[in-house]
Design a protein around this motif. Structure first.
Motif, PDB file in Angstrom:
ATOM      1  N   GLU A   1      -3.787  54.363 110.907  1.00 40.41           N
ATOM      2  CA  GLU A   1      -4.063  54.780 112.286  1.00 40.41           C
ATOM      3  C   GLU A   1      -4.488  56.240 112.362  1.00 40.41           C
ATOM      4  O   GLU A   1      -4.978  56.694 113.385  1.00 40.41           O
ATOM      5  CB  GLU A   1      -2.829  54.561 113.175  1.00 40.41           C
ATOM      6  N   GLY A   2      -4.254  56.996 111.303  1.00 43.13           N
ATOM      7  CA  GLY A   2      -4.679  58.389 111.249  1.00 43.13           C
ATOM      8  C   GLY A   2      -3.741  59.389 111.883  1.00 43.13           C
ATOM      9  O   GLY A   2      -4.062  60.560 111.991  1.00 43.13           O
ATOM     10  N   SER A   3      -2.548  58.940 112.304  1.00 44.59           N
ATOM     11  CA  SER A   3      -1.655  59.860 113.009  1.00 44.59           C
ATOM     12  C   SER A   3      -0.426  60.279 112.207  1.00 44.59           C
ATOM     13  O   SER A   3       0.214  61.268 112.538  1.00 44.59           O
ATOM     14  CB  SER A   3      -1.201  59.218 114.320  1.00 44.59           C
ATOM     15  N   ARG A   4      -0.067  59.535 111.173  1.00 47.69           N
ATOM     16  CA  ARG A   4       1.125  59.831 110.384  1.00 47.69           C
ATOM     17  C   ARG A   4       0.746  59.962 108.917  1.00 47.69           C
ATOM     18  O   ARG A   4      -0.329  59.540 108.503  1.00 47.69           O
ATOM     19  CB  ARG A   4       2.181  58.721 110.541  1.00 47.69           C
ATOM     20  N   TRP A   5       1.652  60.539 108.130  1.00 44.04           N
ATOM     21  CA  TRP A   5       1.390  60.806 106.715  1.00 44.04           C
ATOM     22  C   TRP A   5       2.506  60.242 105.850  1.00 44.04           C
ATOM     23  O   TRP A   5       3.678  60.407 106.176  1.00 44.04           O
ATOM     24  CB  TRP A   5       1.300  62.313 106.477  1.00 44.04           C
ATOM     25  N   THR A   6       2.132  59.612 104.750  1.00 45.28           N
ATOM     26  CA  THR A   6       3.082  59.195 103.722  1.00 45.28           C
ATOM     27  C   THR A   6       3.084  60.285 102.663  1.00 45.28           C
ATOM     28  O   THR A   6       2.027  60.764 102.263  1.00 45.28           O
ATOM     29  CB  THR A   6       2.667  57.849 103.106  1.00 45.28           C
ATOM     30  N   VAL A   7       4.267  60.669 102.219  1.00 43.01           N
ATOM     31  CA  VAL A   7       4.408  61.829 101.348  1.00 43.01           C
ATOM     32  C   VAL A   7       5.084  61.428 100.035  1.00 43.01           C
ATOM     33  O   VAL A   7       6.090  60.718 100.040  1.00 43.01           O
ATOM     34  CB  VAL A   7       5.251  62.916 102.054  1.00 43.01           C
ATOM     35  N   SER A   8       4.518  61.907  98.939  1.00 42.32           N
ATOM     36  CA  SER A   8       5.121  61.749  97.610  1.00 42.32           C
ATOM     37  C   SER A   8       5.126  63.113  96.938  1.00 42.32           C
ATOM     38  O   SER A   8       4.242  63.928  97.161  1.00 42.32           O
ATOM     39  CB  SER A   8       4.322  60.767  96.770  1.00 42.32           C
ATOM     40  N   VAL A   9       6.132  63.338  96.101  1.00 39.63           N
ATOM     41  CA  VAL A   9       6.324  64.640  95.478  1.00 39.63           C
ATOM     42  C   VAL A   9       6.402  64.455  93.960  1.00 39.63           C
ATOM     43  O   VAL A   9       7.155  63.611  93.478  1.00 39.63           O
ATOM     44  CB  VAL A   9       7.621  65.306  95.998  1.00 39.63           C
ATOM     45  N   ALA A  10       5.626  65.255  93.229  1.00 37.35           N
ATOM     46  CA  ALA A  10       5.635  65.163  91.765  1.00 37.35           C
ATOM     47  C   ALA A  10       6.001  66.522  91.177  1.00 37.35           C
ATOM     48  O   ALA A  10       5.650  67.569  91.723  1.00 37.35           O
ATOM     49  CB  ALA A  10       4.277  64.726  91.244  1.00 37.35           C
TER      50      ALA A  10
END
Length: 186
Positions: free
Chosen positions: A98-107
């Motif tokens: 939808e372009g409004s939220r973000w999925t976040v991953s950390v390395a």
């Protein structure tokens, strides 16, 4: 959104976090108010494998300056895939459909080992930990068909600042996968 533990359009390096049926999203790329990196740092570039061997059936990917490449797909840094630095970590933020939220991953890379962490709502006690860290008003639970008795479909985490986000990463993120750099044959 349900995804497999391989790649969701090659988001496997840093996005396998949506492995479960419940999305965990943020309102903006994390950490907040940071400069977007246009390239993967040179020390991160190369071939990485979950087994450390290219010919293994395990997951193998290649990081170039601006792309993650797997056998299945290629993901290029840009408007929908934002890379940021947080100390010794790289944080990959992927815009949802939808372009409004973000999925976040950390390395985090330590020599030839890369550990990827994500936010997994199916992990025992995860939501309670997030509510303790952020406060219950900063954790929004969305259910299918807006029915509070229905199945949980998304958890929205809304840290107030980068200190809260760092605490989430330290205490509230689950280790997802470890990659080992594939050394070129002499």
């Amino acid at each position: 959104m349900t995804t497999s533990p391989t790649f969701r359009g090659l988001l496997g390096l840093l996005l396998l976090c949506t492995m479960g049926c419940v999305d965990v999203t943020f309102s903006e790329p994390m950490p907040m108010h940071r400069r977007d990196l246009k390239r993967f740092p040179k020390s991160w570039q190369g071939t990485w494998s979950t087994s450390g061997k290219v010919d293994s059936p395990d997951e193998t990917m290649v990081l170039t300056a601006t792309e993650m490449i797997s056998a299945n797909d290629t993901m290029r840094l840009g408007d929908n895939a934002v890379l940021q630095r947080m100390g010794r970590h790289l944080v990959l933020n992927l815009r949802d459909d939808e372009g409004s939220r973000w999925t976040v991953s950390v390395a985090r890379r330590q020599g030839n080992l890369m550990t990827v962490r994500c936010f997994d709502a199916s992990e025992t006690g995860a939501i309670a930990r997030w509510e303790t860290l952020l406060g219950p008003e900063q954790v929004t639970k969305l259910h299918r068909d807006n029915d509070p008795e229905g199945k949980l479909k998304e958890v929205q985490l809304n840290p107030r600042n980068n200190r809260q986000f760092k605490a989430l990463v330290s205490v509230g993120a689950a280790e997802l996968v470890r990659y080992q750099r594939v050394m070129p044959q002499p």
